[in-house]
Scaffold this motif. Sequence first.
Motif, PDB file in Angstrom:
ATOM      1  N   ILE A  16       0.867  -1.177   0.000  1.00  0.00           N
ATOM      2  CA  ILE A  16       0.000   0.000   0.000  1.00  0.00           C
ATOM      3  C   ILE A  16       0.902   1.226   0.000  1.00  0.00           C
ATOM      4  CG2 ILE A  16      -0.224   0.033   2.508  1.00  0.00           C
ATOM      5  CD1 ILE A  16      -3.111   1.060   2.096  1.00  0.00           C
ATOM      6  N   VAL A  17       0.526   2.235  -0.741  1.00  0.00           N
ATOM      7  CA  VAL A  17       1.320   3.451  -0.817  1.00  0.00           C
ATOM      8  C   VAL A  17       0.832   4.433   0.250  1.00  0.00           C
ATOM      9  CG1 VAL A  17       1.927   5.446  -2.253  1.00  0.00           C
ATOM     10  CG2 VAL A  17       1.767   3.162  -3.278  1.00  0.00           C
ATOM     11  N   ILE A  18       1.763   4.926   1.042  1.00  0.00           N
ATOM     12  CA  ILE A  18       1.434   5.981   2.008  1.00  0.00           C
ATOM     13  C   ILE A  18       1.606   7.300   1.267  1.00  0.00           C
ATOM     14  CG2 ILE A  18       2.057   7.073   4.198  1.00  0.00           C
ATOM     15  CD1 ILE A  18       3.207   4.305   5.049  1.00  0.00           C
ATOM     16  N   PRO A  19       0.551   8.094   1.164  1.00  0.00           N
ATOM     17  CA  PRO A  19       0.612   9.341   0.377  1.00  0.00           C
ATOM     18  C   PRO A  19       1.750  10.272   0.836  1.00  0.00           C
ATOM     19  CG  PRO A  19      -1.638   8.850   0.999  1.00  0.00           C
ATOM     20  CD  PRO A  19      -0.772   7.887   1.748  1.00  0.00           C
ATOM     21  N   LYS A  20       2.305  10.976  -0.136  1.00  0.00           N
ATOM     22  CA  LYS A  20       3.434  11.868   0.101  1.00  0.00           C
ATOM     23  C   LYS A  20       3.134  12.897   1.194  1.00  0.00           C
ATOM     24  CE  LYS A  20       6.716  14.818  -2.303  1.00  0.00           C
ATOM     25  NZ  LYS A  20       7.130  15.344  -3.611  1.00  0.00           N
ATOM     26  N   GLU A  21       1.915  13.441   1.199  1.00  0.00           N
ATOM     27  CA  GLU A  21       1.550  14.461   2.196  1.00  0.00           C
ATOM     28  C   GLU A  21       1.660  13.899   3.617  1.00  0.00           C
ATOM     29  OE1 GLU A  21      -1.398  13.472  -0.039  1.00  0.00           O
ATOM     30  OE2 GLU A  21       0.007  14.339  -1.460  1.00  0.00           O
TER      31      GLU A  21
END
Length: 173
Positions: A16-21
């Motif tokens: 799962i990708v953790i958003p950049k923000e």
Amino acid sequence: MKATGIIRRIDDLGRIVIPKEIRKNLRLKNGENLEIFIDENENIILRKYNQIDKLKDLAQNITSSFYNITKNNIFITNTNNFISVSTKYKEYMDKELSKEIIKMINARKDVKADGEIWLTDEKKEMGYFAFCPIISNGDVIGSSIILSDKTVSDEDFNLLKIISTFLAKYIEE
């Protein structure tokens, strides 16, 4: 728990990708380790992993001993928070480090100076200070800092370097 309104799909490999923000907000860097927990409601909790956190008791003993011998205040940090502080500065315990200290940690250099130092982004202290990063297995995992109302002697600065080296070696073993 705070909702972000962001939804992500788990890919075929279980990633799962953790958003950049969110990564920026939590100061997560590429390659950094996360601990995974499951709470009583079966929620998955990710927490930034820091090896030095397991040394809190040892760090507090070092901080107390250093103060008793040198009468200089000392702080030991991980890469985000204070994990051990001298009695006079208990209000900093577990507080988030200032951008200034994080910058010094990332620079990986010993520093000895006087003037002001921002310990948190909200509060600065005046005096003389010395700073040493704690580097274990090539990674910066924290720092040790002296804050004093008198010039930090070379002997005290060397003791600070010994503390940083000792904690790094302790982590490596």
